[in-house]
Design an enzyme around this catalytic site. Sequence first.
Site, PDB file in Angstrom:
ATOM      1  N   THR A 337      45.255  38.696  39.234  1.00 55.26           N
ATOM      2  CA  THR A 337      45.345  37.231  39.282  1.00 55.26           C
ATOM      3  C   THR A 337      45.550  36.619  37.893  1.00 55.26           C
ATOM      4  OG1 THR A 337      42.943  37.270  39.278  1.00 55.26           O
ATOM      5  CG2 THR A 337      43.998  36.898  41.385  1.00 55.26           C
ATOM      6  N   ASP A 338      45.815  35.308  37.890  1.00 54.99           N
ATOM      7  CA  ASP A 338      46.081  34.604  36.625  1.00 54.99           C
ATOM      8  C   ASP A 338      44.821  33.949  36.078  1.00 54.99           C
ATOM      9  OD1 ASP A 338      48.887  35.000  37.030  1.00 54.99           O
ATOM     10  OD2 ASP A 338      48.780  33.421  38.521  1.00 54.99           O
ATOM     11  N   SER A 363      41.600  30.266  33.134  1.00 56.20           N
ATOM     12  CA  SER A 363      42.814  30.028  33.900  1.00 56.20           C
ATOM     13  C   SER A 363      43.941  30.292  32.915  1.00 56.20           C
ATOM     14  CB  SER A 363      42.834  28.593  34.388  1.00 56.20           C
ATOM     15  OG  SER A 363      44.097  28.326  34.922  1.00 56.20           O
ATOM     16  N   ARG A 364      44.738  31.348  33.194  1.00 55.56           N
ATOM     17  CA  ARG A 364      45.694  31.769  32.161  1.00 55.56           C
ATOM     18  C   ARG A 364      46.964  30.943  32.150  1.00 55.56           C
ATOM     19  NH1 ARG A 364      44.076  36.798  34.225  1.00 55.56           N
ATOM     20  NH2 ARG A 364      42.209  37.431  33.094  1.00 55.56           N
ATOM     21  N   VAL A 365      47.317  30.317  33.260  1.00 52.98           N
ATOM     22  CA  VAL A 365      48.566  29.543  33.242  1.00 52.98           C
ATOM     23  C   VAL A 365      48.361  28.059  33.529  1.00 52.98           C
ATOM     24  CG1 VAL A 365      50.054  31.482  33.826  1.00 52.98           C
ATOM     25  CG2 VAL A 365      49.068  30.124  35.646  1.00 52.98           C
TER      26      VAL A 365
END
Length: 507
Positions: A337-338, A363-365
Amino acid sequence: MKSIDDYLKKIKTGIVPDKFKFRITEVGSVVEIKDGVAILDGMDNVSFGELVEFENGIKGMVIDIGIDKVGIIILGDYLKLGSGDKAYLTGLQASIPVTDDLLGRVLDPIGQPLDGLNSPSERMRNPLEKIAPGVVYRQPVSVPLQTGIKAIDALIPIGRGQRELIIGDRGTGKTTIAVDSIINQKGQNVVCIYCAIGQKESKVAAVVDLLKRYSVLDYSVILSASAATPVSQQYLAPYSACAIGEYFMDKGKDVLIVYDDLTKHAWAYRQLSLVLRRPAGREAYPGDIFYLHSRLLERACCLSKKYGGGTMTALPIVETLEGDVSAYIPTNIISITDGQIFLETDLFNSGVRPAINIGISVSRVGGKAQVKAMKQVASKLKLDLAQYREMAAFSQFESDLDEETKKFLNRGSKITQILKQNKHQLLSLSKQVSIIWAGTKGYLDELPLDKVTQFEDRFMEVLSTKKNEHLKRIEEQKAINTSDEKDLLLVVKEILKEFINSDNNKK
Ligand SMILES: Nc1ncnc2c1ncn2[C@@H]1O[C@H](COP(=O)(O)OP(=O)(O)OP(=O)(O)O)[C@@H](O)[C@H]1O
Ligand SMILES: [Mg+2]
């Protein structure tokens, strides 16, 4: 069923080389039946995911292809089948009916109604298994998906087309966060799908009830394979839900899909694999357990404008044991997951709800999709909170603290209080921005900690009754300017005065 003539024709035209072993007939027979799985022999030309029909009309799906045997998961009552029963290949991939009429429905993983209404129309079907769109079909995530939960929208923002894991022990509020995110999509033109895997029927009924109560069922689809259903159904459930999501995404819509939860999905797959006698690896899961979830979650994406611009945001849920995120399934899904929202029992029990551990949640994006107004007020928040927690832990051993530290601790405790939020009490972007602004600017520093929630309630009330145009402006401009700040400050001061007056009166 392919006829023998077809095969002969193919050989004549050279499509199937002679060296290929081909069968005269595609009829197989049942050798073994075990917990929702049938082992057939006499079938050679099968492909993975192909639909099989038994002579009594029950359908099945090919899941395992051996040298001389084929493993089928039975999509129906397996107790009605016995050894020697005939089955034939249909040449079709297993699929689920998809129409706009699915909105508001509660279905099982093969599209049968669970809500007592008619079966959905069969006009169009989507395959359960599909290769995820490649890079050329995608574009970067750019539009936020507001969950209405302050701690998430401010610190762990989610973008449309992102995959954000919700992970935590039992009873830490995982489902509540996911369902609240669905409720908050009211009026946002987002189709929501809630996929329950291996849950108690009563829990699924409670979710359906809740969605009905908040009148959000009209834009949602619920797909359930409860703990009472065979593992084969539980295994299929997320793929079916994803196939429904893809139908809407391919039409250019925004979709939010919740898989509640993938730990139970992994258990179902482990059981299936052991029944199929596949070699067991770590924690008795089969070797392809990573692929089980990666191929599912890869299907959630943000399509480029050229391909309709639809998005599918996935919120998979994973249950941990005693907060152990390094177990097999959690680490797998964290890496797919991101980002993850990590919930903790200690926080939950101490009254911090949602019980999000902000330090290890990321939350990477989503940050790229975050609205400017929120960035303006919350950009430094995560770092400050991390510092606050560290300082708070150390200050427990110190008796005399300097003024600066005291001030910092005071501000941190107010902001932590602001980030608490009761279930189903969701806030619009402008309201979230306003209250976080008040906290980070230090306007609540003088307020006693136990009055913060009361202040927030009053602040929201005043804003939505007297300053509605103000909220609208933040909502439209997606930014907060100096005149907004002046206005907000007036409201804050007015309420603080009210509080002081009422305190004085009590005295
Ligand atoms: N923000 C919140 N405020 C108040 N109560 C909450 C909040 N979040 C969750 N709860 C309560 O905590 C309980 C557990 O929540 P929930 O069912 O969402 O947890 P879960 O992690 O999904 O549990 P399970 O592991 O059993 O699926 C519920 O009674 C719910 O009402
Ligand atoms: Mg739950």
